[in-house]
Design a protein around this motif. Structure first.
Motif, PDB file in Angstrom:
ATOM      1  N   CYS A 118       0.825  -1.212   0.000  1.00 30.35           N
ATOM      2  CA  CYS A 118       0.000   0.000   0.000  1.00 30.35           C
ATOM      3  C   CYS A 118       0.859   1.263   0.000  1.00 30.35           C
ATOM      4  CB  CYS A 118      -0.938   0.003   1.208  1.00 30.35           C
ATOM      5  SG  CYS A 118      -2.260  -1.209   1.131  1.00 30.35           S
ATOM      6  N   THR A 122       0.811   3.785  -3.070  1.00 30.31           N
ATOM      7  CA  THR A 122       0.251   5.097  -2.736  1.00 30.31           C
ATOM      8  C   THR A 122       1.219   6.220  -3.080  1.00 30.31           C
ATOM      9  OG1 THR A 122      -1.069   4.130  -0.946  1.00 30.31           O
ATOM     10  CG2 THR A 122      -0.713   6.499  -0.886  1.00 30.31           C
ATOM     11  N   VAL A 207      -5.211   2.252  -1.376  1.00 33.32           N
ATOM     12  CA  VAL A 207      -4.474   3.159  -2.267  1.00 33.32           C
ATOM     13  C   VAL A 207      -5.408   4.216  -2.838  1.00 33.32           C
ATOM     14  CG1 VAL A 207      -3.200   3.285  -4.438  1.00 33.32           C
ATOM     15  CG2 VAL A 207      -2.705   1.456  -2.805  1.00 33.32           C
ATOM     16  N   PHE A 211      -4.037   7.992  -1.850  1.00 31.76           N
ATOM     17  CA  PHE A 211      -3.140   8.688  -2.758  1.00 31.76           C
ATOM     18  C   PHE A 211      -3.399  10.189  -2.856  1.00 31.76           C
ATOM     19  CE2 PHE A 211      -6.533   8.492  -5.891  1.00 31.76           C
ATOM     20  CZ  PHE A 211      -6.273   9.567  -6.718  1.00 31.76           C
ATOM     21  N   SER A 263       2.299   7.354   5.614  1.00 29.94           N
ATOM     22  CA  SER A 263       1.529   6.291   4.959  1.00 29.94           C
ATOM     23  C   SER A 263       1.803   4.944   5.606  1.00 29.94           C
ATOM     24  CB  SER A 263       1.874   6.239   3.467  1.00 29.94           C
ATOM     25  OG  SER A 263       1.550   7.448   2.815  1.00 29.94           O
ATOM     26  N   ASP A 267      -1.099   2.647   7.182  1.00 33.20           N
ATOM     27  CA  ASP A 267      -1.397   1.361   6.546  1.00 33.20           C
ATOM     28  C   ASP A 267      -1.108   0.180   7.459  1.00 33.20           C
ATOM     29  OD1 ASP A 267      -2.123   2.793   4.330  1.00 33.20           O
ATOM     30  OD2 ASP A 267      -0.229   2.543   3.279  1.00 33.20           O
TER      31      ASP A 267
END
Length: 335
Positions: A118, A122, A207, A211, A263, A267
């Motif tokens: 991910c 991303t 994602v 993003f 991120s 995640d």
């Protein structure tokens, strides 16, 4: 003659009065400090200003964390909830978790590999979108940025149900398209039962939701790069790929570091996107990650001590990532 003799005395008196400080004041060198210590900055003043916020954080964050740690040291279940007694077992819950092959063969790989995939997708997708938006004019750049922010504004619950509908084995969009071209038979393929396909769908979901943050952050960094650098590189014959790695990437290295670590933190603790998918709420043990496993052990199995120990392990992992994040921020100027 008497008036002339009196004039010097009057001038001297006037000079003496002029040299005196105004009434109610004192010379600078002899100024007295006001009572109560108000004439100097108290070292406790910053802490007094921070005290309300610290108390709120302590009540909302610190005490629940301490409570979870205490529960992780107990064999705490429904019987203990009803009786109010404590059954201390020390580190036995951690020994059972770390000695369970299910952690190493299923849960931990699901958590780590899913988060890694991910994060990479991303950051790559967000950077590509930012580079595209940076080539547009001001109006269309604003339209594009607003459009992608809609994906970020959609709640994770809503986005998850949309992706579940897209891959529904019977009436989903993907099943209908593949059935229309003769690739599959209706209702013969269920993507939520297999571990790999399950996490492929979850990755698309995460994602798609994450993003926009990377895109907007990287776009803000791109807009600070002087155009003269790219123009000079073009004159020297550098390609777009070469200009990105030689100019854009080094300048935006602190930005990439921040979005990557953030991120990673997000995640690693994904819960909603896994739990709401078919099988993720306990029906398929092959798709559990640390967050879902902790929830299932606590609220589905009634093993609150075991679930708390799993939550503490996840917290320690996130704490380590957070320390890396803070260290990166402190060294941002050196990157």
């Amino acid at each position: 003659m008497a008036d002339l003799r009196a004039a010097p005395d009057a001038s001297a008196a006037s000079a003496t009065l002029a040299d005196r400080p105004p009434s109610g004041t004192e010379p600078t060198g002899t100024r007295r400090r006001r009572p109560g210590g108000l004439g100097h900055r108290s070292p406790l003043r910053p802490w007094l200003l921070l005290a309300p916020g610290l108390v709120v954080l302590g009540v909302l964050l610190l005490w629940p964390l301490v409570r979870v740690v205490l529960l992780s040291l107990q064999d705490y279940g429904l019987r203990q909830i009803a009786s109010g007694e404590s059954n201390w077992v020390g580190l036995q819950n951690y020994v059972d978790i770390l000695g369970d092959s299910y952690l190493w063969t299923t849960v931990l790989p699901n958590t780590v590999l899913f988060a890694l995939a991910c994060v990479v997708l991303t950051v790559v997708l967000g950077t590509a979108v930012a580079l595209f938006l940076n080539t547009l004019g001001g109006f269309w750049r604003g339209v594009g940025a607003t459009a992608i922010m809609v994906a970020w504004a959609v709640p994770a619950i809503t986005g998850t149900y949309v992706w579940v509908w897209i891959f529904d084995p019977l009436n989903g969009l993907v099943a209908s398209v593949l059935e229309g071209v003769g690739a599959i038979e209706p209702g013969t393929v269920n993507w939520f039962t297999e571990r790999l396909s399950f996490y492929a769908i979850a990755t698309l979901n995460v994602v798609h939701h994450g993003f926009p943050f990377v895109a907007i952050t990287v776009l803000a960094g791109l807009m600070t790069i002087p155009h003269e650098l790219h123009e000079a590189a073009k004159v020297d014959g550098a390609s777009a790929w070469r200009r990105f790695w030689a100019i854009t990437a080094p300048i935006l290295r602190p930005v990439f570091a921040v979005v990557t670590i953030l991120s990673t933190i997000w995640d690693f603790k994904v819960f909603t996107q896994i739990y709401l998918m078919p099988g993720g709420n306990g029906g398929n043990k092959d798709v559990f990650n640390l967050g879902v496993w902790s929830y299932i052990e606590s609220f589905a199995q009634g093993k609150y001590g075991m679930g708390s120990a799993i939550a503490v392990l996840l917290t320690l992992i996130l704490l380590g990532i957070t320390l890396v994040y803070m260290r990166t921020l402190f060294k941002e100027e050196e990157l």
